[in-house]
Every structure is written in C-alpha cells, then in structure tokens.
Design a protein around this motif. Structure first.
Motif, PDB file in Angstrom:
ATOM      1  N   ALA A 120     -10.112  51.545 -14.749  1.00 29.51           N
ATOM      2  CA  ALA A 120      -9.329  52.926 -14.976  1.00 29.51           C
ATOM      3  C   ALA A 120      -8.531  53.092 -14.291  1.00 29.51           C
ATOM      4  O   ALA A 120      -7.603  53.457 -14.276  1.00 29.51           O
ATOM      5  N   HIS A 161      -1.906  54.521 -18.428  1.00 32.10           N
ATOM      6  CA  HIS A 161      -2.587  55.326 -19.409  1.00 32.10           C
ATOM      7  C   HIS A 161      -2.521  57.074 -18.955  1.00 32.10           C
ATOM      8  O   HIS A 161      -2.747  57.607 -19.272  1.00 32.10           O
ATOM      9  N   HIS A 218      -3.835  61.189 -18.935  1.00 33.99           N
ATOM     10  CA  HIS A 218      -3.317  62.875 -18.530  1.00 33.99           C
ATOM     11  C   HIS A 218      -2.735  63.665 -18.625  1.00 33.99           C
ATOM     12  O   HIS A 218      -1.392  64.433 -18.022  1.00 33.99           O
ATOM     13  N   ASP A 243      -9.944  60.641 -15.901  1.00 30.80           N
ATOM     14  CA  ASP A 243     -10.476  59.269 -15.611  1.00 30.80           C
ATOM     15  C   ASP A 243     -11.628  58.961 -16.052  1.00 30.80           C
ATOM     16  O   ASP A 243     -11.827  57.934 -16.675  1.00 30.80           O
TER      17      ASP A 243
HETATM   18 FE   LIG Z   1      -5.935  57.930 -13.763  1.00 34.90          FE
END
Ligand SMILES: [Fe+2]
Ligand code: FES
Lengths: 108, 429
Positions: free
Chosen positions: B216, B222, B227, B370
């Motif tokens: 991750a 991502h 985020h 995260d």
């Molecule tokens: Fe992140």
C-alpha cells in the motif's frame, strides 16, 4: 493562585484554553472527543488571529517562551491538529480512516 | 507510446499512459500476483527462514542511543528473537540476542534506557556493554563454567547514514554496504543527520500480512482515490490525474520511485501559514543544488518526494527539508508491527515548530487513510474467492518486490535475473 492566562492582547482567545495542550497525543484525543461545531469555532477564532499570533510568538526562542506565550503557542499547535478535520474531512476523525486510538505515538 | 532512453516520456511530466515502467524493466513480466502469498503460513515460514533471517533489517537510528550505555530493545518476532542494540564505552554500536546464557531468559524486559551492565532478572547473571559475561552469583557451585565463552550472543550490526541495521544470520553473506548497493550510493550526501534531530513516531499492531501494508505504501495509483480528501491536488494535476510517477529505479532487491508534485496545488489556509514558517513537502521554490544524484533523479521541477524501498520492509522516503520512514516488522502471517516516523531538524522558533506540527498531523492523517485498507484487505483475503491480483504499470515496485521474494523463497539468485534484464533494457534503447 495565578490562573492560566494568555498574553494581554490575546485574552479574547482565553475561552479556548481547553485546547492549550502540550502533547500531540493530548491534542489528538481532544480533537477526536470534540464536536465538529466546537472544532470549527476554535479553528475560525484562531485562524482570524494567526497573523498577529505568529509574529508575537516569533519574538521568543522556542525554549524560552514565557508561560502566557507558551499557552498561546500550544493553541497554535492545536490549530495544526484540527486543521485537517475542518479543511479536509468535515468531521473530527479521518473519513474512512484507521482507528487512530490504535496508532500509538511513541514521541512526546 | 515509446520510452526515450532515459525512461522519460516525451511530454516530460509522466502523465501519459502506456507501459513506461514495464518497458524499462521487462524481466518482471506482466502477470498477476498470486493471492495466497498474503495468507499462506507455509509462505510465511519460508519468508522467515530465507529472507528475514538472512538479510539486513533496520531497527532504528543512532540518535536513539547517543551516549555510552544507551540501549534499546527491538523485538524481532519474525526472526524468533529479540535484539539489544547498545552503544559501548568505546562509542561503538553493538547488537546482541536478548537472551541469557544461563537458562535463556530475556535479559532486557523494557524497551530501552541507559545502563552500565545488563543483569538478568532471573538469577542475576550480569553482562558488560560489550556482551561479556562479567558476574555469576554463587559461581562456585557451578560445574566447569567457562565465563569467557558465555557472553551474550552477538548479532551482526552496521550503521548506514545513522540508520542501524542488524542481520541475525551468524555469518552474513554480504556486508551492509554490499546489501544496500547503488541505492545507498545515490542517497549519499542527503543530510539525514541534520534532518534527524527530532522525530515523531507512531506504531500499531495491524492484523494484516506485512506485504499488504508494504504494497500500500509502494504505489501511487491509489492517491487520486484513497487520498481524495486529504491530498486532492498535491500529487495529481489536470495533466497527470493519476499521479503517474516521474521515475522508477530498481535494484536487485530494493526499489525507488520519484513522485510527481503538482504546481497547481492550492494550499489550505493553515497549510499556507505553515509554509510561511517552514518546510512543506510540495513547494515551487525548492533548490536542487546539493541534492544527491539519487534524490529527484530527473531533476524535475514537478517533483514532490522519492520513495526508497529497502528490501524487505523499510522505507526511507525523502523530500526537500525532511524525510520519513515506514518499517514493517512481521509478527505472524497476518500480524505486523507498523511504525512510521517523520524526521525534522529540531525547531528553535515557535513558527517553525508550528509548521512542523502541521506537517506531522497531515502525515499522520494521510497514513490513517492508507491504514484503513490493511485489515479491510486482510479480512477477506483468506476467503479464497480471488486467486490472483492484477498490477498496474505504476505498481511496478509491488511487482518487483513479489518477484524478489519469489526468487529468494525458491533459492534462486535475484541478481542473475537483474543482469539479464540489464542486457534487454540496453537492447530496447
Ligand atoms: Fe497512501
Ligand atoms: S536465566 Fe538469566 S540468570 Fe538464570
């Protein structure tokens, strides 16, 4: 017994003394335990005065802050603490976040 | 879409699609990752024996033990041990298995401190800072005790740029500089010492496999989604909506990724205040003078920070003015101790300290986003519903990491595959 005070020109911020907290852990706990409307009110009150607060604090060395200035300084750290709640998340905790109580600070 | 010889795309900001990183490192292939590597106890036992008990593992920084007699304890469940790291009277950093020679009790039960001797709480055997067995209570009633052979068992230890690494292999096959290789060379000159005079650190025991957590943190695909609230416009822009990275450099086991930072980033009111008094990650006025060659390797003006993933589970992520680390210590196949630390130069003024606190809080809240994925992912991995997972070109560090683990578990050399790729890459260009 002298009560905790802020420097004279910042006495209007004394209603927020509950946010004068020394450690990140305490400030984070206080953010998580506070209602969003209180967080927002504190954020707005502080932000409105930061243009005077920071220059005032900057006349001191970090290690030599007088008591009243030190409490004012802690309020600025709490402003940093609540900033993401107001500016990013719209709620005290991180939206869809990991349980912050399980994320243990090992610093002071 | 074709890559230029130095790996950049024609438009220069990494925004275009295509197979940029695959073209640079074709030996990694394009196939999926098996799902059971995150849940298999058998795999975990092999990782323990063939990776964690063989390689150099970061256990902390030298600032934690500045003076002779200062020590800290690092439990290394994955290596079935606990290690004492101590600064000796001669100033040298040493490491020992945290285990008594008498009947095996753990010598230090705390997390660290300062001492003259290590005295076992069970029957009082006492060891010097150099590990020598110095005192045995009622020694006369023992049989043929050879005190000089009964010191604490040493663990190989070395220090790189202030980072302390240990290797529990009694005979490590390579030195720490050999292990870190060109990644360390590229970072030489980054002011780790200057930037480490203060730090903030958090830790959590996560019910997830160490690779779920590691993966991750080693991709930016991502960012636009996970985020979207915390950093909606720092790593993405109109021209680079998916935060495509600027550069990727793979080493035989480690990997680095240089991240895009958006000039269109609009700081919030408090971010603006913080920026007036200190360093924030994304800024337009940073200077590239004096940056080591391995930091912002493309010398891009649209740079934010670099991920440096030191195999197997330590990240040193560097930016302008500060850096942070992630460390993942496996406890079991689905349990990991996660530690993240942000390092700063000690502030001397209130404004700078305020700015750093804002940086801390943002860092913490971003990695809380995260963190949510770790257990949510692990909790369904064992279902067996999915047999494999599919990786995006920007997830190449994950692909690389799984490739290296697979090679090591099979006892195959990782360097050989890499050398072959070097030839292929050369013939591509
Ligand atoms: Fe992140
Ligand atoms: S186990 Fe340590 S003195 Fe007996």
């Amino acid at each position: 017994m002298p009560e905790t005070r802020l420097p004279e020109q910042f006495r209007d911020l004394e209603q927020w003394m509950a946010w004068s907290l020394e450690t990140e852990g305490e400030r984070s706990d206080h953010r998580q335990a506070s209602a969003m409307e209180d967080i927002t009110a504190f954020y707005e009150a502080m932000l409105a005065r930061m243009d005077e607060v920071l220059p005032y604090l900057e006349q001191f060395n970090l290690e030599e802050l007088p008591d009243d200035a030190r409490h004012l300084f802690y309020l600025t750290l709490s402003l940093a603490e609540v900033a993401p709640a107001v500016e990013q998340f719209g709620q005290p905790s991180v939206v869809d976040g990991y349980d912050i109580k399980r994320f243990v600070a090992t610093h002071r | 879409m074709s890559a230029t010889p130095n790996g950049t795309l024609a438009n220069g900001n990494g925004s275009a699609g295509g197979y940029k990183w695959h073209n640079k490192y074709p030996h990694l292939g394009t196939g999926p990752v098996p799902a059971d590597v995150f849940t298999s106890q058998e795999q975990f036992e092999l990782e323990r024996e063939r990776i964690f008990k063989k390689v150099w593992l970061n256990v902390g920084r030298v600032e934690r033990i500045p003076n002779p007699g200062d020590y800290f304890v690092q439990d290394l469940a994955v290596c079935n041990t606990s290690v004492i790291v101590v600064r000796g009277k001669d100033g040298a950093v040493r490491a020992f298995h945290n285990m008594c020679s008498h009947r095996g009790n753990k010598i230090a039960w705390d997390q660290g401190g300062t001492c003259q001797n290590f005295t076992c709480k069970f029957h009082g055997w006492s060891y010097g800072l150099d590990g020598r067995l110095k005192f045995v209570p009622d020694e006369e009633s023992f049989f043929d005790l050879k005190k000089e052979t009964l010191g604490m068992t040493p663990v190989a230890v070395d220090v790189w740029e202030g980072f302390i690494f240990v290797n529990v292999d009694p005979n490590p096959t390579e030195t720490l500089p050999e292990y870190l290789g060109d990644l360390a060379t590229g970072l030489k000159g980054y002011p780790f010492g200057e930037f480490s005079t203060t730090s903030t650190s958090w830790t959590s025991e996560v019910n997830a496999n160490w690779k779920v957590i590691k993966d991750a943190f080693q991709e930016v695909y991502h960012i636009a989604f996970l985020h979207k609230r915390s950093i909606p416009d720092s790593f993405t822009s109109k021209n680079n909506p998916y935060a495509h990275s600027l550069d990727v450099t793979l080493y035989p086991r480690h990997g680095s990724m240089s991240l895009f930072g958006s000039a269109d980033y609009k700081p919030s009111p408090v971010a603006k205040l913080a920026a007036q008094h200190g360093e924030i990650v994304i800024r337009s006025d940073f200077s590239m003078d004096g940056l080591p060659a391995g930091v912002n390797p493309l010398r891009s003006e649209a740079w934010s920070l670099d991920l440096n993933v030191i195999f197997p589970a330590f990240f040193v992520d560097v930016s302008q003015g500060s850096y942070f680390t992630h460390q993942f210590m496996p406890i079991g196949v689905d349990k990991t101790l996660w530690t993240s630390t942000q390092y700063y130069t000690q502030a001397t003024t209130p404004g700078r300290r305020f700015s750093q606190e804002y940086g801390n809080v943002m860092f913490r809240d971003i990695i809380m986003e995260d963190g949510r994925t770790f257990e949510e992912t692990q909790s369904v991995l064992s279902s067996g519903a999915k047999k494999e997972f599919y990786l995006h070109d920007e997830e190449i560090l994950i692909r690389h990491s799984h490739h290296v683990i697979d090679k090591m578990l099979k006892g195959q050399p990782v360097d050989a595959a890499f050398a072959a790729n070097g030839k292929e890459a050369a013939s591509h260009a």
